[in-house]
Design an enzyme around this catalytic site. Structure first.
Site, PDB file in Angstrom:
ATOM      1  N   GLY A 176       2.833   1.322  -3.100  1.00 42.13           N
ATOM      2  CA  GLY A 176       1.874   1.439  -4.202  1.00 42.13           C
ATOM      3  C   GLY A 176       1.413   2.877  -4.374  1.00 42.13           C
ATOM      4  O   GLY A 176       1.375   3.405  -5.488  1.00 42.13           O
ATOM      5  N   TYR A 228       0.830  -1.213   0.000  1.00 41.85           N
ATOM      6  CA  TYR A 228       0.000   0.000   0.000  1.00 41.85           C
ATOM      7  C   TYR A 228       0.865   1.264   0.000  1.00 41.85           C
ATOM      8  O   TYR A 228       0.702   2.134  -0.849  1.00 41.85           O
ATOM      9  CB  TYR A 228      -0.910  -0.014   1.226  1.00 41.85           C
ATOM     10  CG  TYR A 228      -1.892   1.131   1.313  1.00 41.85           C
ATOM     11  CD1 TYR A 228      -2.965   1.206   0.435  1.00 41.85           C
ATOM     12  CD2 TYR A 228      -1.753   2.128   2.269  1.00 41.85           C
ATOM     13  CE1 TYR A 228      -3.874   2.255   0.514  1.00 41.85           C
ATOM     14  CE2 TYR A 228      -2.661   3.177   2.352  1.00 41.85           C
ATOM     15  CZ  TYR A 228      -3.723   3.236   1.479  1.00 41.85           C
ATOM     16  OH  TYR A 228      -4.613   4.271   1.559  1.00 41.85           O
ATOM     17  N   ASN A 265      -5.849  10.209   8.533  1.00 41.62           N
ATOM     18  CA  ASN A 265      -6.967   9.436   9.102  1.00 41.62           C
ATOM     19  C   ASN A 265      -8.293  10.188   9.023  1.00 41.62           C
ATOM     20  O   ASN A 265      -8.386  11.343   9.453  1.00 41.62           O
ATOM     21  CB  ASN A 265      -6.682   9.103  10.576  1.00 41.62           C
ATOM     22  CG  ASN A 265      -5.582   8.082  10.716  1.00 41.62           C
ATOM     23  OD1 ASN A 265      -4.451   8.334  10.322  1.00 41.62           O
ATOM     24  ND2 ASN A 265      -5.909   6.922  11.253  1.00 41.62           N
TER      25      ASN A 265
END
Lengths: 345, 345
Positions: free
Chosen positions: A169, A166, A195
């Site tokens: 990526g 992730y 977040n």
């Protein structure tokens, strides 16, 4: 789901342009679709429903300017999108599993979603002459040694570990996006999302807000990873959506990433205190080991977003958390349709 | 180019297993193919000839255990490879343009070569039950703040700049490779290659050794980027090939990257001194600005390779550089076939 007459009227007003939201059935994506529709856009939502919950779209499906297309962006774009390539004016890419248990379940698919999927959508934007926005992530900073994190910070990412599918990526997706921008192949924008919480989170995705709220509501023991002293900064979803839309419509060359998040940093233990107070839960707390490469601190420096977009988060934690708890309470109770945007808006 | 009888005899001896070298027509790849053939392997060389020079394979083409397949690993593997998937025992992935002017010419293709290409070859290895080796790069450390660079160092990479297509592409390829290893989908090995030099370098690829040697030999003004005080550590290609083969055949779980390079660090100005002395050139030196994100220092810590592989570089710079200059002198003179491995071996 659309009557042709209605769509023509609408798209004529917007010069016939469509807005694509890849990952539009996900947590943030579904709120973005709702906000774009409210602004008057004709929205084509593309999602593979891998981690999204179809119920997130319940209130949108009947909207005359909303279309849902089920497809995975790692493969060729479906004909219903590719054949109308020239009609897209905006392409938002929110497509990727974003919580560790979900993105680690098939790490190769996560990587290909970030890289191949972004490449497919950038090519669409190039063909369409559309503006493209990538939702990147605070995970590009890894376990940061600079605090708060500014966009110029290069990050502290382990490219060999289980989070790398992730983190790397998304870093690769940024590289690809900025290359398109630098080469003039497409106008690009890159948001680094910190977040975010609110209604439509997946109860099972393992993120801290959904974990704590769901456990508190159900009376299950509450899981805290590590000693709970690690920090996060939580942004309510309506603020995040406003930031994404402002960034998409912002001026400038777009060749710099922009942090979007709420700088109100707190420990996980502090968050737990708020959740317990809101829910009245007296459940026991169970501690488990911190996952590998879990970041110890997270807080966005949002000076760039403030200056560029005149944007900053507005929803206080107490308000956003109350709305989130109320939504989860109904969701876990198995009730029917929830309001698309909760009280905190 | 092969007679069937010869191939059968050979592959029977190696239990019928083939060795795939993606990028095998490139600088390092062509030397690796030669060394594998010398060891007795049956080598299938896969290359798109994007940056490779077909002349690199001149001496291999007539070898009975050598096959060349022209293909680009960003697309599906060609039938001549895919149809024999179960016969491969080793898969080396050296495929990617590696010098900045070349990998920046089509940054999207660079990224897809790293990610999609590596995914295709990993799937082949999984299907074959073959061991897979990725050639990663010291570029995963970016412009390093730790010196010398150990494998545990997370790097200082700008994921938004013009080098990111390569640096982040390789970091993403590492992530993908280690995920295959961790999940038991394939046995994997990852080498991080530092600056390497020798015959078969491309005279036009913009790397410092080929630049300096070719300019000195041709009498052109010699280009130094910046003030020449930036450092590199140069490994002769035969040492690198020995390291790659040792790593491929090494034990352990393979879940850690291994630096391969020569820790003999020098400034670019010192390298220039050696080149001028060897070639007798008196050409003028022209300074140009340092490229964006150019690393200031590079030196591998090779303790892991020493411990794990009992390997270290053996060819002194003077010897390797003499062989390289001799090769370039013939190459630039337009002469015919060169010896496959130069004097330094």
């Amino acid at each position: 789901m659309n009557k042709k007459g209605e769509r023509m009227t609408h798209t004529t007003r917007l010069n016939g342009k469509l807005t694509l939201v890849a990952g539009g059935a996900g947590f943030i994506g579904s709120h973005l679709c709702a906000a774009l529709l409210a602004k008057g856009d004709h929205v084509v939502c593309l999602d593979n429903l891998q981690t999204a919950r179809p119920s997130n779209l319940r209130e949108l499906e009947s909207h005359p300017n909303f279309e849902f297309v089920e497809a995975d962006i790692t493969g060729p774009l479906p004909a219903s999108v590719a054949d109308r390539a020239h009609r897209f004016g905006r392409v938002y890419n929110l497509a990727c599993a974003a919580s560790p248990p979900q993105y680690q379940a098939d790490p190769e698919h996560t990587m290909l979603t970030c890289v191949v999927g972004t490449s497919h959508l950038l090519r669409l934007a190039e063909q369409a002459g559309a503006r493209f926005l990538l939702t990147s992530t605070s995970e590009v900073y890894g376990d940061p040694e600079m605090h708060p994190q500014q966009e110029g910070y290069r990050g502290f990412v382990n490219c060999t570990g289980p989070r790398a599918c992730y983190d790397e990526g998304k870093r690769a997706a940024e590289a690809l996006t900025f290359d398109y921008g630098r080469m003039g192949r497409a106008e690009v924008r890159v948001a680094r999302i910190f977040n975010t919480y609110g209604p439509h989170m997946n109860p099972d995705d393992g993120r801290v807000v959904s974990n704590l709220v769901c456990q508190a509501l159900s009376g299950d023991p509450i899981t805290i990873y590590g000693d709970g002293s690690q920090t996060r900064s939580f942004c309510y979803v309506s603020d995040m959506v406003a930031g994404l839309m402002a960034l998409m419509e912002s001026g400038g060359d777009g060749l710099q990433p922009v942090n979007l998040g709420n700088p109100n940093e707190m420990t996980v233990n502090e968050l737990l205190g708020h959740v317990l107070a809101l829910t009245g839960s007296t459940a026991a707390v169970e501690h488990r080991p911190l996952p590998i490469d879990d970041p110890r601190r997270r807080r966005p420096d949002i000076d760039r977003a403030k200056a560029l977009l005149d944007w900053e988060p507005r929803v206080p934690l107490a308000e956003g958390l109350a709305a989130t708890c109320a939504w989860f309470a109904e969701e876990l109770g198995g009730a029917g349709g929830q309001p698309m945007v909760a009280a905190a808006e």
